[in-house]
Design a protein around this motif. Structure first.
Motif, PDB file in Angstrom:
ATOM      1  N   ASN A   1      -5.864   2.592   0.026  1.00 37.29           N
ATOM      2  CA  ASN A   1      -7.044   2.647  -0.871  1.00 37.29           C
ATOM      3  C   ASN A   1      -7.876   3.580  -0.786  1.00 37.29           C
ATOM      4  OD1 ASN A   1      -8.846   1.642  -3.238  1.00 37.29           O
ATOM      5  ND2 ASN A   1      -7.807  -0.230  -3.239  1.00 37.29           N
ATOM      6  N   GLU A   2      -8.091   4.537  -1.503  1.00 35.35           N
ATOM      7  CA  GLU A   2      -8.981   5.435  -1.268  1.00 35.35           C
ATOM      8  C   GLU A   2     -10.330   5.315  -2.127  1.00 35.35           C
ATOM      9  OE1 GLU A   2      -7.496   8.768  -4.696  1.00 35.35           O
ATOM     10  OE2 GLU A   2      -7.673   9.385  -2.408  1.00 35.35           O
ATOM     11  N   ARG A   3     -10.603   4.165  -2.792  1.00 34.48           N
ATOM     12  CA  ARG A   3     -11.783   3.955  -3.769  1.00 34.48           C
ATOM     13  C   ARG A   3     -12.290   2.668  -3.139  1.00 34.48           C
ATOM     14  NH1 ARG A   3     -10.442   4.101  -9.913  1.00 34.48           N
ATOM     15  NH2 ARG A   3     -12.576   3.536  -9.923  1.00 34.48           N
ATOM     16  N   ASP A   4     -13.541   2.510  -3.422  1.00 40.81           N
ATOM     17  CA  ASP A   4     -14.403   1.383  -2.898  1.00 40.81           C
ATOM     18  C   ASP A   4     -14.765   0.325  -4.125  1.00 40.81           C
ATOM     19  OD1 ASP A   4     -16.181   2.880  -4.327  1.00 40.81           O
ATOM     20  OD2 ASP A   4     -17.602   3.222  -2.366  1.00 40.81           O
ATOM     21  N   ASP A   5     -14.190   0.897  -5.503  1.00 37.28           N
ATOM     22  CA  ASP A   5     -14.886   0.113  -6.618  1.00 37.28           C
ATOM     23  C   ASP A   5     -13.499  -0.186  -7.326  1.00 37.28           C
ATOM     24  OD1 ASP A   5     -14.045   2.555  -7.353  1.00 37.28           O
ATOM     25  OD2 ASP A   5     -15.594   2.860  -8.870  1.00 37.28           O
ATOM     26  N   ALA A   6     -12.306  -0.291  -6.776  1.00 37.56           N
ATOM     27  CA  ALA A   6     -11.092  -0.823  -7.582  1.00 37.56           C
ATOM     28  C   ALA A   6      -9.793  -0.874  -6.695  1.00 37.56           C
ATOM     29  CB  ALA A   6     -10.528   0.599  -8.413  1.00 37.56           C
ATOM     30  N   ALA A   7      -8.899  -1.716  -7.004  1.00 35.54           N
ATOM     31  CA  ALA A   7      -7.753  -1.973  -6.188  1.00 35.54           C
ATOM     32  C   ALA A   7      -6.529  -1.231  -6.885  1.00 35.54           C
ATOM     33  CB  ALA A   7      -7.631  -3.573  -6.084  1.00 35.54           C
ATOM     34  N   THR A   8      -5.568  -0.958  -5.815  1.00 34.13           N
ATOM     35  CA  THR A   8      -4.406  -0.377  -6.064  1.00 34.13           C
ATOM     36  C   THR A   8      -3.470  -1.525  -6.733  1.00 34.13           C
ATOM     37  OG1 THR A   8      -4.674   1.668  -4.766  1.00 34.13           O
ATOM     38  CG2 THR A   8      -2.512   0.835  -5.656  1.00 34.13           C
ATOM     39  N   THR A   9      -2.921  -1.308  -7.860  1.00 32.69           N
ATOM     40  CA  THR A   9      -1.973  -2.532  -8.347  1.00 32.69           C
ATOM     41  C   THR A   9      -0.450  -1.866  -8.623  1.00 32.69           C
ATOM     42  OG1 THR A   9      -2.681  -1.867 -10.511  1.00 32.69           O
ATOM     43  CG2 THR A   9      -3.898  -3.790  -9.396  1.00 32.69           C
ATOM     44  N   LYS A  10      -0.271  -0.629  -8.587  1.00 33.70           N
ATOM     45  CA  LYS A  10       1.258  -0.330  -8.841  1.00 33.70           C
ATOM     46  C   LYS A  10       1.374   0.929  -7.853  1.00 33.70           C
ATOM     47  CE  LYS A  10       2.715   1.383 -13.010  1.00 33.70           C
ATOM     48  NZ  LYS A  10       3.123   1.390 -14.280  1.00 33.70           N
ATOM     49  N   VAL A  11       2.415   1.277  -7.328  1.00 33.96           N
ATOM     50  CA  VAL A  11       2.940   2.457  -6.732  1.00 33.96           C
ATOM     51  C   VAL A  11       4.465   2.752  -6.992  1.00 33.96           C
ATOM     52  CG1 VAL A  11       3.414   3.473  -4.468  1.00 33.96           C
ATOM     53  CG2 VAL A  11       1.476   1.923  -4.684  1.00 33.96           C
ATOM     54  N   GLU A  12       4.514   4.260  -7.651  1.00 34.38           N
ATOM     55  CA  GLU A  12       5.665   4.716  -7.990  1.00 34.38           C
ATOM     56  C   GLU A  12       6.201   5.683  -7.068  1.00 34.38           C
ATOM     57  OE1 GLU A  12       5.853   4.879 -12.428  1.00 34.38           O
ATOM     58  OE2 GLU A  12       3.767   4.656 -12.100  1.00 34.38           O
ATOM     59  N   VAL A  13       7.517   5.782  -6.595  1.00 34.15           N
ATOM     60  CA  VAL A  13       7.865   6.928  -5.728  1.00 34.15           C
ATOM     61  C   VAL A  13       9.142   7.379  -6.405  1.00 34.15           C
ATOM     62  CG1 VAL A  13       8.632   7.562  -3.572  1.00 34.15           C
ATOM     63  CG2 VAL A  13       7.044   5.798  -3.673  1.00 34.15           C
ATOM     64  N   SER A  14       9.088   8.582  -6.590  1.00 34.37           N
ATOM     65  CA  SER A  14      10.085   9.273  -7.183  1.00 34.37           C
ATOM     66  C   SER A  14      10.771  10.096  -6.179  1.00 34.37           C
ATOM     67  CB  SER A  14       9.760  10.284  -8.245  1.00 34.37           C
ATOM     68  OG  SER A  14       9.069   9.755  -9.441  1.00 34.37           O
ATOM     69  N   LEU A  15      12.360   9.933  -6.170  1.00 30.58           N
ATOM     70  CA  LEU A  15      13.074  10.795  -5.098  1.00 30.58           C
ATOM     71  C   LEU A  15      13.704  11.912  -5.564  1.00 30.58           C
ATOM     72  CD1 LEU A  15      13.106   7.551  -4.380  1.00 30.58           C
ATOM     73  CD2 LEU A  15      15.424   7.872  -3.370  1.00 30.58           C
ATOM     74  N   PRO A  16      14.040  13.017  -4.850  1.00 28.81           N
ATOM     75  CA  PRO A  16      14.630  14.224  -5.148  1.00 28.81           C
ATOM     76  C   PRO A  16      15.874  14.102  -6.005  1.00 28.81           C
ATOM     77  CG  PRO A  16      13.678  14.327  -2.952  1.00 28.81           C
ATOM     78  CD  PRO A  16      13.669  12.801  -3.336  1.00 28.81           C
ATOM     79  N   THR A  17      15.944  14.773  -7.270  1.00 26.69           N
ATOM     80  CA  THR A  17      17.163  14.662  -7.790  1.00 26.69           C
ATOM     81  C   THR A  17      18.329  15.793  -7.423  1.00 26.69           C
ATOM     82  OG1 THR A  17      16.325  15.973  -9.300  1.00 26.69           O
ATOM     83  CG2 THR A  17      16.150  13.690 -10.048  1.00 26.69           C
ATOM     84  N   ASP A  18      17.881  16.944  -6.589  1.00 25.98           N
ATOM     85  CA  ASP A  18      18.599  18.096  -6.071  1.00 25.98           C
ATOM     86  C   ASP A  18      19.430  17.379  -5.017  1.00 25.98           C
ATOM     87  OD1 ASP A  18      16.204  17.653  -4.580  1.00 25.98           O
ATOM     88  OD2 ASP A  18      16.098  19.990  -4.361  1.00 25.98           O
ATOM     89  N   HIS A  19      18.811  16.553  -4.318  1.00 23.74           N
ATOM     90  CA  HIS A  19      19.719  15.806  -3.126  1.00 23.74           C
ATOM     91  C   HIS A  19      19.778  14.523  -3.154  1.00 23.74           C
ATOM     92  CE1 HIS A  19      18.437  19.856  -1.050  1.00 23.74           C
ATOM     93  NE2 HIS A  19      19.826  19.656  -0.752  1.00 23.74           N
ATOM     94  N   PRO A  20      20.580  13.777  -4.285  1.00 22.68           N
ATOM     95  CA  PRO A  20      20.665  12.338  -4.456  1.00 22.68           C
ATOM     96  C   PRO A  20      21.114  11.601  -3.354  1.00 22.68           C
ATOM     97  CG  PRO A  20      22.559  13.673  -5.591  1.00 22.68           C
ATOM     98  CD  PRO A  20      21.458  14.440  -5.139  1.00 22.68           C
TER      99      PRO A  20
END
Length: 252
Positions: A52-71
């Motif tokens: 968490n790089e902020r001091d006034d908010a919390a992280t509530t969601k993380v999305e990670v996309s995987l490469p489609t050229d190498h499924p």
């Protein structure tokens, strides 16, 4: 009282070092992967490290996309307490074949939500994945980090070798050549001399058995030596005690 030049120099140096650390800090507060390397053609557990790089908010969601050229044929996230995980699959433009099985769809995104990464904290999201590509030297992911005030930080810029790190770098998994023989040797395979590999395995088994027998004999010899050593110590202690008693008797 006047401040000495040496003390003033030390104070200025400390302030400069502190300012440098404060300026450099945010550059390291980005989404990354651990470990940073994996073998080509293999399987690996990749931890997505989200600070968490902020001091006034919390992280509530993380999305990670995987490469489609190498499924990838296998993507399995490990449960993280307090977080819900969602797997998104997509149809492949070109089916891939893994272990003789044709794969027509693959995981293209993993989303974690429902939890909180508070200011000053980080969270790891482990994912087992494979089979990693054999014809690539890196695997670039794209990550979105959402805060509870609806701000979204997009970690999607691909770092380029020899260039400064981008402002919002994407997580990168470096791929290195495999070090072992992933296919193994069968009983009917031949070595350089035309002999069956099974003969070598049998010889290895025999040598191992001989070594084990030798180890057992050595173990027996060691036990005997320990017993004799213990007896010697007891005899020595008894001799010392006898000498002390004899000396006391001769003392007037």
């Amino acid at each position: 009282m006047q401040t000495s030049p040496r003390r003033r120099l030390a104070t200025v140096g400390a302030l400069a070092a502190t300012s440098l650390m404060l300026c450099a800090g945010p550059a390291f507060a980005h989404v990354g992967v651990d470990p940073e390397e994996a073998e080509q053609g293999g399987y690996s557990v990749v931890n997505f490290k989200v600070p968490n790089e902020r001091d006034d908010a919390a992280t509530t969601k993380v999305e990670v996309s995987l490469p489609t050229d190498h499924p990838l044929s296998s993507v399995m996230p490990q449960p993280v307490p307090g977080w819900d995980v969602k797997i998104t699959k997509s149809e492949l433009d070109k089916p891939i074949e893994v272990h003789g099985e044709k794969i027509t769809e693959a995981v293209t995104k993993v989303t974690w939500s429902g939890g909180k990464i508070k200011p000053g904290e980080f969270q790891q999201f482990p994912v087992s994945m494979g089979q990693l590509p054999e014809d690539a030297d890196q695997f670039v992911f794209k990550a979105l980090q959402t805060y509870d005030d609806k701000q979204v930080v997009r970690w999607i810029e691909e770092p380029k070798e020899g260039q400064p790190e981008p402002e919002s770098p994407a997580p990168v998994l470096k791929l290195t050549p495999a070090t072992g023989d992933a296919h193994g040797n069968g009983a009917d395979s031949k070595d350089d001399d035309g002999k069956n590999a099974g003969d070598g395995a049998e010889k290895t088994s025999t040598d191992t058995g001989s070594a084990a027998a030798g180890s057992a004999e050595d173990g027996g010899s060691d036990s005997t030596a320990r017993v004799l050593g213990a007896i010697g110590i007891v005899i020595g202690v008894a001799g010392v005690a006898f000498g002390v008693l004899a000396g006391r008797r001769r003392t007037p």
